[in-house]
Design a protein around this motif. Structure first.
Motif, short mmCIF file in Angstrom:
data_model
loop_
_atom_site.label_atom_id
_atom_site.label_comp_id
_atom_site.label_asym_id
_atom_site.label_seq_id
_atom_site.Cartn_x
_atom_site.Cartn_y
_atom_site.Cartn_z
N SER A 58 53.96 7.90 -11.82
CA SER A 58 53.30 7.19 -10.72
C SER A 58 52.58 8.19 -9.81
O SER A 58 53.20 8.88 -9.00
N LYS A 60 50.82 8.11 -7.22
CA LYS A 60 50.84 8.07 -5.76
C LYS A 60 52.00 8.85 -5.14
O LYS A 60 51.94 9.25 -3.99
N ASP A 79 50.51 6.16 -14.01
CA ASP A 79 50.38 4.85 -13.37
C ASP A 79 49.53 5.08 -12.14
O ASP A 79 49.91 5.86 -11.26
N SER A 102 47.72 -0.26 -11.80
CA SER A 102 48.44 -1.27 -11.02
C SER A 102 47.75 -1.46 -9.67
O SER A 102 46.81 -0.75 -9.34
N ARG A 149 51.32 -8.53 -14.03
CA ARG A 149 52.48 -8.04 -13.29
C ARG A 149 53.24 -9.26 -12.77
O ARG A 149 52.73 -10.02 -11.94
N HIS A 199 57.53 -4.40 -11.40
CA HIS A 199 57.97 -3.23 -10.62
C HIS A 199 58.63 -3.82 -9.38
O HIS A 199 57.97 -4.48 -8.59
N GLY A 201 60.60 -2.36 -6.87
CA GLY A 201 60.80 -1.65 -5.61
C GLY A 201 61.06 -0.18 -5.86
O GLY A 201 61.00 0.29 -6.99
N SER A 202 61.33 0.52 -4.77
CA SER A 202 61.47 1.96 -4.84
C SER A 202 62.82 2.39 -4.27
O SER A 202 63.42 1.66 -3.48
N GLN A 203 63.27 3.59 -4.69
CA GLN A 203 64.52 4.15 -4.18
C GLN A 203 65.70 3.19 -4.43
O GLN A 203 66.52 2.93 -3.55
N GLY A 239 60.86 3.16 -9.68
CA GLY A 239 61.79 2.76 -8.64
C GLY A 239 63.16 3.41 -8.65
O GLY A 239 63.96 3.20 -7.72
N LEU A 240 63.46 4.21 -9.70
CA LEU A 240 64.77 4.84 -9.72
C LEU A 240 64.92 5.79 -8.53
O LEU A 240 64.04 6.61 -8.26
N GLU A 273 57.28 3.81 -15.19
CA GLU A 273 56.38 4.33 -14.15
C GLU A 273 57.16 5.08 -13.06
O GLU A 273 57.10 4.73 -11.89
N PRO A 274 57.92 6.12 -13.43
CA PRO A 274 58.70 6.80 -12.41
C PRO A 274 57.82 7.68 -11.51
O PRO A 274 56.87 8.29 -11.98
N GLY A 275 58.13 7.72 -10.25
CA GLY A 275 57.43 8.61 -9.32
C GLY A 275 58.43 9.51 -8.63
O GLY A 275 58.60 10.68 -8.98
N ARG A 276 59.13 8.92 -7.68
CA ARG A 276 60.07 9.67 -6.84
C ARG A 276 61.08 10.49 -7.64
O ARG A 276 61.36 11.65 -7.30
N TYR A 372 55.95 11.20 -1.87
CA TYR A 372 55.47 10.47 -0.68
C TYR A 372 55.47 11.38 0.55
O TYR A 372 55.70 10.92 1.66
C1 LIG Z 1 55.06 3.11 -6.28
C2 LIG Z 1 55.06 2.54 -7.64
C3 LIG Z 1 55.79 3.14 -8.67
C4 LIG Z 1 56.66 4.36 -8.46
O1 LIG Z 1 57.78 4.09 -7.67
P1 LIG Z 1 58.93 5.20 -7.50
O2 LIG Z 1 59.90 4.54 -6.61
O3 LIG Z 1 58.30 6.38 -6.85
O4 LIG Z 1 59.48 5.51 -8.83
C5 LIG Z 1 55.70 2.61 -9.94
N1 LIG Z 1 54.94 1.51 -10.19
C6 LIG Z 1 54.24 0.89 -9.21
C7 LIG Z 1 53.43 -0.30 -9.56
C8 LIG Z 1 54.28 1.38 -7.92
O5 LIG Z 1 53.59 0.75 -6.96
#
Ligand SMILES: *Cc1c(COP(=O)(O)O)cnc(C)c1O
Length: 417
Positions: A58, A60, A79, A102, A149, A199, A201-203, A239-240, A273-276, A372
């Motif tokens: 992800s 962002k 993503d 997305s 989605r 998707h 949520g996050s954290q 979101g993990l 789609e992992p980010g954090r 972030y």
């Molecule tokens: C922000 C976002 C993510 C990433 O979320 P994390 O909590 O950072 O893993 C993945 N997919 C979508 C659509 C998002 O908006």
């Protein structure tokens, strides 16, 4: 696991003392550990080795080109949520065929840009957007690959500002309406249904909501395939969660197990789609103490980084650990607010935080700042954005210059009378 640790009294990033970088680069700056990012990505992707999968990082969460290039070299997809992120991902060498798009507000130019690039799929968030994609693809004589989605209405039990999979959130298409919209999509000439996406949520710090969401969307997949709409990709979002304080999020292996079990089948490609979880604990924000100040009821440590550099504490009331870069012996611990120079009462990096007494000129590090952090930073109060530095082993490089005063006024001009 990450590669920030004390050796003796000094905080190191991999093989490099943080103080040495501060002396050369100045403060504040973001510092990323390449080996940590690599490790997180590798552990994450290996957790899913039992199924066909694509890890679409992800963008962002941290969109620095050096971070994206590192992930591209490890085989990551992306993503994205904007044309700007598509540009970054492509510049970093992430193949378009591994990019998913997305976001609730894709503009026509962005849809065109993504079709031109040949991305893997659009994650469509509304009926109107579906129509916009179909007509843009028609103008270009193309067929747009897409997933809807779906909003599975699952409570991720995370901070309300970062939960996205509840009925009341702006994201996705209610699971009850998805089937009808899929039928519409299947009948359109210039789109091709290839997947389903969610998707929530996050954290997130437990696995169950992920499992529940996947079970709900697999129910939909069953119905779609029953109607002759084949689904190749199941995108389960990101979101993990990670450890900021005393959370105990599932390990990637537990997370993967929950998802693979909820899928109930192995003949589809899973998109993640992992980010954090990839970058969060791979970065810190380093700042220098300017002043100590005793307020009527609290002690303030005033540092040279502020909410414009790292907004998570102000925006979400998020906890981020603050530590001294050099641990002095026999220092008394104090309860302090760590604040910046910005003229807002919400300008704090930490509140009621236990910190050994640090004084003017000393360095502090805000931990877990790799996700972030920089991408949410701004120039508020006309503060140039800070430098970003990456370490690999015993080497470090500035991967984004500190902005100058000229950068602050770039593109501005006087009104001509
Ligand atoms: C922000 C976002 C993510 C990433 O979320 P994390 O909590 O950072 O893993 C993945 N997919 C979508 C659509 C998002 O908006």
């Amino acid at each position: 696991m990450n590669f920030f640790e004390y050796r003796g009294r000094e905080l190191y990033c991999e093989e490099v003392p943080v103080e040495r970088i501060a002396a050369e680069v100045g403060t504040p700056f973001y510092l990323y550990s390449a080996s940590t990012i690599e490790r997180h990505f590798t552990v994450f992707t290996q957790a899913f080795s039992a199924v066909e999968h694509i890890v679409c990082y992800s963008v962002k969460a941290n969109s620095n080109l050096a971070v994206l290039r590192l992930l591209a070299d490890l085989g990551a997809g992306a993503d994205i949520v904007s044309g700007g992120e598509l540009y970054r991902a492509m510049r970093a060498g992430i193949p378009a065929q591994k990019i998913v798009f997305s976001g609730v507000g894709k503009r026509v130019e962005e849809i065109r840009q993504a079709l031109d690039a040949g991305i893997l799929m659009f994650n469509v968030e509304s009926a109107q957007e579906l129509h916009a994609i179909n007509s843009t693809a028609r103008e270009m004589s193309r067929k747009a690959p897409l997933a809807l989605r779906v909003n599975p209405d699952v409570d991720p039990k995370t901070h309300p500002y970062i939960s996205t999979g509840l009925k009341k959130n702006k994201f996705g298409i209610p699971v009850t309406e998805a089937l009808a919209l899929y039928r519409d999509a299947a009948a359109m000439d210039h789109v091709q249904v290839v997947g389903v996406d969610c998707h929530i949520g996050s954290q997130l710090t437990t696995s169950e909501p992920f499992g529940e969401a996947v079970r709900r969307i697999m129910g939909l997949v069953g119905k779609l395939e029953g109607e002759g709409i084949p689904i190749r990709y199941v995108d389960v979002g990101g979101g993990l969660g990670i450890v900021y304080d005393e959370e105990s999020p599932p390990l990637p292996s537990n997370y993967a197990e929950t998802i693979i079990q909820a899928l109930g089948t192995r003949d589809r490609t899973v998109i993640l789609e992992p980010g954090r979880v990839i970058v969060g604990n791979a970065g810190i924000l380093v700042s220098r103490v300017l002043y100590n100040k005793k307020g009527a009821t609290r002690e303030f440590v005033i540092v040279d980084a502020a909410m414009n550099d790292l907004i998570r504490p102000s925006l979400y009331g998020a906890y981020q650990q603050v530590v001294p870069v050099i641990r002095a012996e026999d220092r008394e611990e104090q309860i302090v607010d760590v604040v910046g120079p910005v003229c807002e009462s919400t300008d704090f990096l930490a509140r009621d935080h236990k910190l050994p007494a640090v004084t003017s000129g000393e360095l502090i590090a805000v931990m877990s700042a790799g996700a972030y952090g920089f991408p949410m930073s701004s120039q508020y109060n006309s503060r140039p954005r800070v430098a970003e530095v990456m370490v690999r082993g015993d080497r470090y490089q500035v991967v984004r210059d500190r902005e100058s005063h000229e950068d602050l006024i770039r593109g501005e001009r006087f009104f001509k009378e």
